[in-house]
Each structure stands twice: as structure tokens, then as C-alpha cells.
Design an enzyme around this catalytic site. Structure first.
Site, mmCIF file in Angstrom:
data_model
loop_
_atom_site.group_PDB
_atom_site.id
_atom_site.type_symbol
_atom_site.label_atom_id
_atom_site.label_comp_id
_atom_site.label_asym_id
_atom_site.label_seq_id
_atom_site.Cartn_x
_atom_site.Cartn_y
_atom_site.Cartn_z
ATOM 1 N N LYS A 35 40.976 13.565 14.229
ATOM 2 C CA LYS A 35 40.676 12.165 13.906
ATOM 3 C C LYS A 35 39.198 11.859 14.099
ATOM 4 O O LYS A 35 38.622 11.109 13.326
ATOM 5 C CB LYS A 35 41.560 11.201 14.709
ATOM 6 C CG LYS A 35 43.017 11.279 14.278
ATOM 7 C CD LYS A 35 43.827 10.035 14.545
ATOM 8 C CE LYS A 35 45.171 10.162 13.820
ATOM 9 N NZ LYS A 35 46.142 9.160 14.171
ATOM 10 N N LYS A 50 49.331 18.158 6.882
ATOM 11 C CA LYS A 50 50.543 17.336 7.031
ATOM 12 C C LYS A 50 50.423 16.069 6.183
ATOM 13 O O LYS A 50 49.321 15.552 5.971
ATOM 14 C CB LYS A 50 50.804 16.997 8.497
ATOM 15 C CG LYS A 50 49.874 15.979 9.099
ATOM 16 C CD LYS A 50 50.478 15.335 10.361
ATOM 17 C CE LYS A 50 49.649 14.145 10.788
ATOM 18 N NZ LYS A 50 50.258 13.229 11.708
ATOM 19 N N LYS A 90 49.167 9.109 6.065
ATOM 20 C CA LYS A 90 48.671 7.952 5.310
ATOM 21 C C LYS A 90 47.154 7.878 5.376
ATOM 22 O O LYS A 90 46.540 7.117 4.645
ATOM 23 C CB LYS A 90 49.310 6.671 5.818
ATOM 24 C CG LYS A 90 48.999 6.376 7.266
ATOM 25 C CD LYS A 90 50.171 5.738 7.946
ATOM 26 C CE LYS A 90 50.030 5.828 9.442
ATOM 27 N NZ LYS A 90 51.273 5.817 10.161
HETATM 28 P P1 ATP Z 1 48.374 9.382 10.415
HETATM 29 O O1 ATP Z 1 48.886 9.221 9.037
HETATM 30 O O2 ATP Z 1 47.271 8.433 10.760
HETATM 31 O O3 ATP Z 1 48.115 10.812 10.759
HETATM 32 P P2 ATP Z 1 50.952 9.451 11.289
HETATM 33 O O4 ATP Z 1 51.452 9.451 9.920
HETATM 34 O O5 ATP Z 1 50.953 10.708 12.089
HETATM 35 O O6 ATP Z 1 49.514 8.871 11.352
HETATM 36 P P3 ATP Z 1 52.096 8.167 13.539
HETATM 37 O O7 ATP Z 1 52.344 6.775 13.918
HETATM 38 O O8 ATP Z 1 50.968 8.833 14.248
HETATM 39 O O9 ATP Z 1 51.790 8.316 12.008
HETATM 40 O O10 ATP Z 1 53.427 9.041 13.699
HETATM 41 C C1 ATP Z 1 54.730 8.541 13.844
HETATM 42 C C2 ATP Z 1 55.709 9.691 13.933
HETATM 43 O O11 ATP Z 1 55.790 10.379 12.689
HETATM 44 C C3 ATP Z 1 55.341 10.751 14.960
HETATM 45 O O12 ATP Z 1 56.502 11.105 15.687
HETATM 46 C C4 ATP Z 1 54.869 11.923 14.156
HETATM 47 O O13 ATP Z 1 55.162 13.153 14.791
HETATM 48 C C5 ATP Z 1 55.687 11.774 12.890
HETATM 49 N N1 ATP Z 1 54.982 12.360 11.741
HETATM 50 C C6 ATP Z 1 53.800 11.938 11.234
HETATM 51 N N2 ATP Z 1 53.434 12.667 10.163
HETATM 52 C C7 ATP Z 1 54.428 13.577 9.975
HETATM 53 C C8 ATP Z 1 54.665 14.613 9.016
HETATM 54 N N3 ATP Z 1 53.821 14.835 8.041
HETATM 55 N N4 ATP Z 1 55.796 15.351 9.119
HETATM 56 C C9 ATP Z 1 56.686 15.108 10.099
HETATM 57 N N5 ATP Z 1 56.536 14.154 11.037
HETATM 58 C C10 ATP Z 1 55.427 13.387 10.992
HETATM 59 N N1 LTN Z 2 50.622 9.462 19.367
HETATM 60 C C1 LTN Z 2 51.761 9.234 18.527
HETATM 61 C C2 LTN Z 2 52.341 7.837 18.624
HETATM 62 C C3 LTN Z 2 52.824 7.563 20.006
HETATM 63 C C4 LTN Z 2 54.004 8.104 20.628
HETATM 64 C C5 LTN Z 2 54.056 7.523 21.920
HETATM 65 C C6 LTN Z 2 54.988 8.992 20.207
HETATM 66 C C7 LTN Z 2 52.247 6.736 20.915
HETATM 67 N N2 LTN Z 2 52.979 6.702 22.049
HETATM 68 C C8 LTN Z 2 55.104 7.834 22.814
HETATM 69 C C9 LTN Z 2 56.024 9.300 21.116
HETATM 70 C C10 LTN Z 2 56.070 8.732 22.393
HETATM 71 C C11 LTN Z 2 51.314 9.532 17.095
HETATM 72 O O1 LTN Z 2 50.168 9.503 16.802
HETATM 73 N N3 LTN Z 2 52.239 9.783 16.255
#
Ligand code: ATP
Ligand code: LTN
Length: 329
Positions: free
Chosen positions: A111, A194, A197
Site C-alpha cells: 500500500k 489479487k 478495488k
Molecule cells: P483493497 O481492495 O484496498 O486491497 P480489500 O479488497 O482487500 O482492499 P478489505 O476490506 O481489506 O478489502 O478486505 C476485506 C476482506 O476481503 C478480507 O478478509 C480480505 O482477506 C478479503 N479479500 C480481499 N481481497 C480478496 C481477494 N482478492 N480474494 C479473496 N479474499 C479477499
Molecule cells: N486488515 C483487514 C481488515 C481488518 C480485519 C480486522 C480483518 C481490520 N481489522 C480484524 C479481520 C479481523 C483488511 O485489510 N482486509
């Protein structure tokens, strides 16, 4: 009853990776466990600095969490900033984790590299301490997350063990739970990254609110490779394997069994699109209904915050007492 906790950031829209990697598991978890789910708006503050944005995103995300099937009578759904104990325990966590441990976090490296000339807050670096507080406050045994979060759950375990060693048994040591299929949904245009968004274009990212047309188009244009052999081999054929994993997550059949049924990429892409459209349709309908009743949404979040606070205050008191901070009276 097992205590389960997981959280999601209100940054932009929810995508298929979030759903298949995490949210779907949250919904199945509420039937067999005592489930807590936070919308972690304070985490979003590490990357969002415009006024008014996080609040709106929080409400939309709440609607999506209820739309995918979280039931406010069974699961506790709350907003992180409504439970001040998260910030309070976070400081204790910062003092229990080392600079070196935080420096090794891949999410921070990714990030901060992506933000290049942008402001990189100290919060982006100490983020795992707040995440550890989110988890340990609720005595969570299981944390259902996508693969990308495993490292953060590992560091939470290390923090819990270190605190317990220093100050006596206080925290439950949690473990990550990842689904058999969909743990890491990859970008359809760039299948070695991965689905996210925050990718530069949304062509490879299926949003939960995408229309059927958009979903079909995105799958049709998905990057595969120059061969036309349908086999499940994530290392050598990441694009095709990602499609098989998505189809598997929607149908429940193993990716390698599904591979045997296709001779060409075209039909695989179109079946994948159909399966996802069918999965999303009922969720999108409920989402629209819920968003029309904002008063009801905030009522549900107040109930969630009250339930969450009851647990969080007890754990924070226990941690302060273990350290031996002087009680206020
Ligand atoms: P960003 O898009 O900014 O990387 P994010 O999509 O990872 O954010 P978060 O709020 O960080 O969104 O993640 C929410 C949950 O979704 C977390 O448990 C994360 O492990 C899961 N997750 C995010 N992206 C993926 C993916 N591509 N495949 C499977 N699980 C995902
Ligand atoms: N860091 C995680 C979001 C997140 C989370 C948590 C997930 C914040 N606190 C506690 C599991 C348990 C992410 O970026 N997806």
C-alpha cells in the site's frame, strides 16, 4: 460456542474477492458460532482524507453486509468508531509489537508503494496494531479472512502471546480461517495480482453491484493464455485457474473436476459469468431495498454497537488490570 470475528474496511465498493474470500464465510459462521463483524472505519482513515466519504461508505457497506445474509439477530454487526475501546487497546498493542515486526508486513509495503507521492500516514504502518485490538477485544478464536490477511492474523497471535507472557493470561490466541475455494480471487485482467478495488482499472474486478451485462463482459474479456487447454494449474496457468476457482466457489465442485468438462476457454468464461450473475442477483435486490431505509440501517448498527461495547469494555478492563494501570477510583 466458538467466538468468530472479522472486519472489513469501508473503502469503496465490495467486490467478488471480498465476498468469496471472506463475507460468504461470515454468513455460514453465524449459524454455528457467536459472530462479531466490524466495519472498520478507523482503518479506512489510513488512506482516506476527504470529509464525509467514510460515513457514506460505512452505511453502504452495512447494507451490503446485511444483503449478503448477515442476520442482525444472530450476528453482531457494528462500526469500529462506535466502540472507542478499539482505539484504547490499539495503543497497548502498539507497545506490544516491534518496529521490525511491523516493517515486515506485506500489506504495508504494497500500500505504501502504491501511494508513491501521496501522503503515507504513520497509521498505515501501525495498522496491524489496531487490527490486533479489533480481534483480541472480542476473545475471538476464529478469524475468517482471505489469504492476504494471514500475515496480520499471525502478528496478532504473536502480540497476544507476548502480552500473555509479560502480564499473565489475558487474551485468547486467535487463528485464521480461509475457505477451500476463493481464498485468493485474482484480478481478471492481471491474474497474478489479487482482485482489489484499488487496482488501476476495474476491468478485472467484479463489483457486487455490477450489472449482469458488466459481469458477463468482464468475464468474456478475462485474460487467459495463448494455449487453449483447460487445466487447473495456478502456478503456470493463473488466468484459467482463477476462473476455475471462481466457478468452483459458486458451484461447490472442485476446480480440477470442473476443468475436465471444458475444451475451450470461451464456454468456461461464459459459464463463470452466469454462475456469478446468479450468485449476485438476490444479493443486489436485498441491497437496494436496505439502502432505501437508512433509518433502519442506523438502528441496526446501534444495536450492534451496544452488544459489541459490552464485550469490549470487559476485555479492556482485564488488559488494563493485567498491566497494573492505576484504576481511576
Ligand atoms: P483493497 O481492495 O484496498 O486491497 P480489500 O479488497 O482487500 O482492499 P478489505 O476490506 O481489506 O478489502 O478486505 C476485506 C476482506 O476481503 C478480507 O478478509 C480480505 O482477506 C478479503 N479479500 C480481499 N481481497 C480478496 C481477494 N482478492 N480474494 C479473496 N479474499 C479477499
Ligand atoms: N486488515 C483487514 C481488515 C481488518 C480485519 C480486522 C480483518 C481490520 N481489522 C480484524 C479481520 C479481523 C483488511 O485489510 N482486509
Amino acid at each position: 460456542m466458538t467466538r468468530v470475528l472479522s472486519c472489513i474496511q469501508p473503502t469503496g465498493e465490495v467486490h467478488l474477492g471480498n465476498y468469496l474470500g471472506a463475507l460468504r464465510n461470515w454468513v455460514s459462521g453465524q449459524d454455528r458460532a457467536d459472530a462479531f463483524h466490524g466495519i472498520v472505519d478507523l482503518h479506512a482513515l489510513t488512506v482516506v482524507d476527504s470529509p464525509g466519504v467514510i460515513g457514506d461508505d460505512t452505511l453502504r457497506l452495512a447494507a451490503m453486509l446485511f444483503a449478503v445474509g448477515l442476520d442482525p439477530d444472530r450476528a453482531t454487526v457494528f462500526v469500529q468508531s462506535h466502540v472507542p475501546e478499539h482505539s484504547q487497546l490499539s495503543w497497548v498493542m502498539e507497545c506490544t509489537v516491534s518496529f521490525g515486526e511491523l516493517s515486515r508486513m506485506t500489506q504495508f509495503k504494497d500500500k505504501s508503494a502504491r501511494r508513491e507521492q501521496d501522503f503515507i500516514s504513520a497509521g498505515l504502518f501501525t495498522y496491524p496494531a489496531l487490527q490486533a485490538a479489533d480481534i483480541l477485544l472480542y476473545d475471538a478464536e476464529e478469524v475468517p479472512v482471505g489469504d492476504d490477511q494471514r500475515q496480520h492474523i499471525e502478528i496478532t497471535r504473536d502480540i497476544a502471546l507476548r502480552f500473555n507472557h509479560r502480564f499473565g493470561e489475558t487474551f485468547v490466541v486467535p487463528r485464521a480461517v480461509t475457505p477451500p475455494a476463493g481464498a485468493r480471487v485474482m484480478d481478471l485482467q492481471e491474474p497474478t495480482s489479487k482482485m482489489s478495488k484499488s487496482a488501476t482499472t476495474l476491468a478485472g474486478c467484479i463489483l457486487m453491484t455490477d450489472t449482469a451485462d458488466m459481469v458477463a463482459k468482464k468475464f468474456k474479456r478475462a485474460v487467459t493464455d495463448s494455449e487453449s487447454l483447460v487445466v487447473y494449474d495456478p502456478e503456470h496457468k493463473p488466468g484459467v485457474s482463477n476462473l476455475l476457482e471462481i466457478l468452483s466457489a459458486c458451484t461447490g465442485e472442485a476446480p480440477s473436476d470442473l476443468a475436465g468438462r471444458y475444451e475451450q476457454y470461451g464456454p468456461l468464461k461464459s459459464d463463470c459469468g452466469h454462475a456469478v450473475i446468479e450468485t449476485l442477483a438476490p444479493i443486489q435486490e436485498r441491497y437496494r431495498e436496505l439502502l432505501d431505509d437508512r433509518g433502519e440501517l442506523s438502528r441496526l448498527l446501534t444495536i450492534g454497537a451496544d452488544k459489541a461495547r459490552r464485550v469490549a469494555t470487559t476485555t479492556l478492563d482485564r488488559a488494563y488490570a493485567a498491566i497494573g494501570l492505576l484504576p481511576p477510583r
